[in-house]
Design an enzyme around this catalytic site. Structure first.
Site, mmCIF file in Angstrom:
data_model
loop_
_atom_site.group_PDB
_atom_site.id
_atom_site.type_symbol
_atom_site.label_atom_id
_atom_site.label_comp_id
_atom_site.label_asym_id
_atom_site.label_seq_id
_atom_site.Cartn_x
_atom_site.Cartn_y
_atom_site.Cartn_z
ATOM 1 N N ALA A 1 44.224 31.763 42.971
ATOM 2 C CA ALA A 1 43.788 31.065 42.106
ATOM 3 C C ALA A 1 42.571 31.569 41.031
ATOM 4 C CB ALA A 1 43.033 29.791 42.521
ATOM 5 N N GLU B 1 39.715 33.299 50.806
ATOM 6 C CA GLU B 1 38.735 32.177 50.242
ATOM 7 C C GLU B 1 37.453 31.985 50.893
ATOM 8 O OE1 GLU B 1 41.973 31.863 50.885
ATOM 9 O OE2 GLU B 1 42.844 30.597 49.280
ATOM 10 N N GLU C 1 49.675 31.033 49.203
ATOM 11 C CA GLU C 1 50.192 29.636 49.374
ATOM 12 C C GLU C 1 51.165 29.201 48.543
ATOM 13 O OE1 GLU C 1 45.748 28.686 48.320
ATOM 14 O OE2 GLU C 1 45.726 27.339 49.894
ATOM 15 N N GLY D 1 45.849 31.489 46.742
ATOM 16 C CA GLY D 1 46.930 30.562 45.949
ATOM 17 C C GLY D 1 47.884 31.655 45.874
HETATM 18 N N1 CAA Z 1 41.152 35.194 39.619
HETATM 19 C C1 CAA Z 1 40.830 35.732 38.352
HETATM 20 N N2 CAA Z 1 41.024 37.038 38.054
HETATM 21 C C2 CAA Z 1 41.551 37.801 38.865
HETATM 22 C C3 CAA Z 1 42.088 37.440 40.208
HETATM 23 C C4 CAA Z 1 41.856 36.107 40.421
HETATM 24 N N3 CAA Z 1 42.084 35.884 41.509
HETATM 25 N N4 CAA Z 1 42.791 38.461 40.808
HETATM 26 C C5 CAA Z 1 42.435 39.480 39.959
HETATM 27 N N5 CAA Z 1 41.917 39.130 38.854
HETATM 28 C C6 CAA Z 1 41.805 39.959 37.489
HETATM 29 C C7 CAA Z 1 40.409 41.209 37.793
HETATM 30 O O1 CAA Z 1 39.371 40.135 37.638
HETATM 31 C C8 CAA Z 1 40.725 42.126 36.746
HETATM 32 O O2 CAA Z 1 40.463 41.473 35.440
HETATM 33 P P1 CAA Z 1 39.305 42.193 34.751
HETATM 34 O O3 CAA Z 1 39.990 43.432 34.207
HETATM 35 O O4 CAA Z 1 39.273 41.393 33.278
HETATM 36 O O5 CAA Z 1 38.054 42.299 35.190
HETATM 37 C C9 CAA Z 1 42.197 41.993 36.768
HETATM 38 O O6 CAA Z 1 42.735 40.916 37.316
HETATM 39 C C10 CAA Z 1 42.793 43.328 37.722
HETATM 40 O O7 CAA Z 1 42.366 43.243 39.169
HETATM 41 P P2 CAA Z 1 41.371 44.200 39.686
HETATM 42 O O8 CAA Z 1 40.596 45.134 38.413
HETATM 43 O O9 CAA Z 1 40.399 43.319 40.707
HETATM 44 O O10 CAA Z 1 42.369 44.980 40.605
HETATM 45 P P3 CAA Z 1 42.189 45.805 41.801
HETATM 46 O O11 CAA Z 1 43.340 46.699 41.935
HETATM 47 O O12 CAA Z 1 41.043 46.576 41.814
HETATM 48 O O13 CAA Z 1 42.165 44.695 43.034
HETATM 49 C C11 CAA Z 1 42.738 42.570 44.141
HETATM 50 C C12 CAA Z 1 43.220 43.962 43.260
HETATM 51 C C13 CAA Z 1 42.395 43.239 45.422
HETATM 52 C C14 CAA Z 1 43.969 41.665 44.129
HETATM 53 C C15 CAA Z 1 41.641 42.098 43.453
HETATM 54 O O14 CAA Z 1 41.946 41.746 42.116
HETATM 55 C C16 CAA Z 1 41.245 40.730 44.193
HETATM 56 O O15 CAA Z 1 40.621 40.829 45.202
HETATM 57 N N6 CAA Z 1 41.615 39.617 43.463
HETATM 58 C C17 CAA Z 1 40.872 38.260 43.951
HETATM 59 C C18 CAA Z 1 41.772 37.880 45.392
HETATM 60 C C19 CAA Z 1 41.290 36.500 45.785
HETATM 61 O O16 CAA Z 1 39.954 36.672 46.173
HETATM 62 N N7 CAA Z 1 41.876 35.592 45.762
HETATM 63 C C20 CAA Z 1 41.679 34.245 46.077
HETATM 64 C C21 CAA Z 1 41.424 33.417 45.104
HETATM 65 S S1 CAA Z 1 40.801 31.655 45.557
HETATM 66 C C22 CAA Z 1 42.356 30.935 45.647
HETATM 67 O O17 CAA Z 1 43.124 31.203 45.677
HETATM 68 C C23 CAA Z 1 41.622 29.601 46.329
HETATM 69 C C24 CAA Z 1 43.008 28.718 46.671
HETATM 70 O O18 CAA Z 1 43.451 28.697 47.640
HETATM 71 C C25 CAA Z 1 43.437 27.467 45.728
#
Ligand code: CAA
Length: 261
Positions: free
Chosen positions: A67, A135, A115, A112
């Site tokens: 998400a 999460e 999921e 998400g």
């Molecule tokens: N939400 C918003 N933006 C996201 C995102 C997310 N879940 N995942 C990646 N992005 C964005 C980053 O912020 C980045 O944008 P900017 O360049 O503007 O900063 C862009 O995508 C590229 O990502 P990274 O620079 O972080 O890429 P990376 O290769 O260094 O890392 C990754 C990749 C490990 C997937 C890392 O992006 C990450 O950890 N993302 C978040 C994963 C996460 O925590 N997901 C769970 C979300 S909560 C959820 O999903 C709740 C639910 O159950 C409904």
């Protein structure tokens, strides 16, 4: 092809390919994606040309990285609950879609994203697929079905480990624990997924749909109730052309031509 703002829906030779298309954000799911996904699923449900739906993410780095954390960051408790309800409603619509669904998991399937894959019937992963429910590291719980569908698929112990540690699971391990049905080379992902779709499409659409309904609804019932449901669906199919054709083709030693009726 139908183009939405945040996703595309291609239709070709009976296969629908729904691609989440926010590659700069690693296909993160915001409110708009969820709303468009809901519309696209209605389109698939009512389109008789689509026999199998493939769900994937654009690019090779991520299926869906979760998400949208930037959008969620400012939400209050009520908004958080409504966002989770929206995701759960849309993913339930995907889970209950008439047609069989296959997630083609290219890269990160986190939160998400994991999921979304769980709401599909079958998951095929590229060798770079990585699953995780991170999460708890964000101070929340999985909110689009992870606490419910993950334990049903991989067992309670493994699901608790994955959710409490937030650790990522690579493709081979995901296959070993039953999260993936198959692991394939990155460049072969879409073709291999289409091959599986075509195998499904050889069989009767109504038989496949009935099996999906019996399994999905049966998982929510006790065994005896589930067996009653199975018999009802089994019996109802004897009123279809597909059953007449399937059995006639067997007896006549020819390939069945199913017409979805
Ligand atoms: N939400 C918003 N933006 C996201 C995102 C997310 N879940 N995942 C990646 N992005 C964005 C980053 O912020 C980045 O944008 P900017 O360049 O503007 O900063 C862009 O995508 C590229 O990502 P990274 O620079 O972080 O890429 P990376 O290769 O260094 O890392 C990754 C990749 C490990 C997937 C890392 O992006 C990450 O950890 N993302 C978040 C994963 C996460 O925590 N997901 C769970 C979300 S909560 C959820 O999903 C709740 C639910 O159950 C409904």
């Amino acid at each position: 092809m139908t183009t939405y703002n945040t996703l595309t829906l291609e239709k070709n030779e009976g296969i629908g390919i729904l691609t989440i298309n926010r590659p700069k954000m690693l296909n993160a799911l915001n409110q708009e994606v969820l709303e468009e996904l809901s519309f696209a699923l209605d389109e698939v449900e009512t389109d008789f040309s689509i026999r199998v739906l493939i769900v994937t993410g654009s690019g090779t780095k991520a299926f869906v990285a979760g998400a949208d954390i930037k959008e969620m960051k400012e939400k209050n408790a009520v908004e958080g609950r409504i966002f989770s309800s929206l995701g759960n409603a849309v993913f339930s619509k995907l889970e209950q879609l008439r047609q069989p669904t296959i997630a083609a998991v290219n890269g990160f399937a986190l939160g998400g994203g994991c999921e979304l894959a769980l709401a599909c019937d079958i998951r095929i992963g590229a060798e770079n697929a990585k699953f995780g429910q991170p999460e708890v590291g964000l101070g929340i719980v999985p909110g689009f079905g992870g606490t419910q569908r993950l334990p049903r698929l991989v067992g309670i112990g493994k699901a608790k480990e994955l959710i409490y540690t937030g650790a990522n699971v690579a493709a081979e391990e995901a296959y070993r624990i039953g999260l993936l049905n198959k692991v394939v080379a990155v460049e072969a992902l879409l073709e291999e997924t289409k091959t599986m779709a075509k195998k499904i499409m050889r069989n009767s659409p109504l038989g496949t749909e009935g099996s999906k309904k019996a399994i999905n609804q049966g998982m929510q019932m006790g065994l005896q109730q589930g067996l009653v449901l199975e018999s009802e669906i089994f019996g109802a199919l004897f009123a279809t052309e597909d059953q007449k054709e399937g059995m006639a083709a067997f007896v006549e030693k020819r390939k069945a031509q199913f017409e979805n009726k």
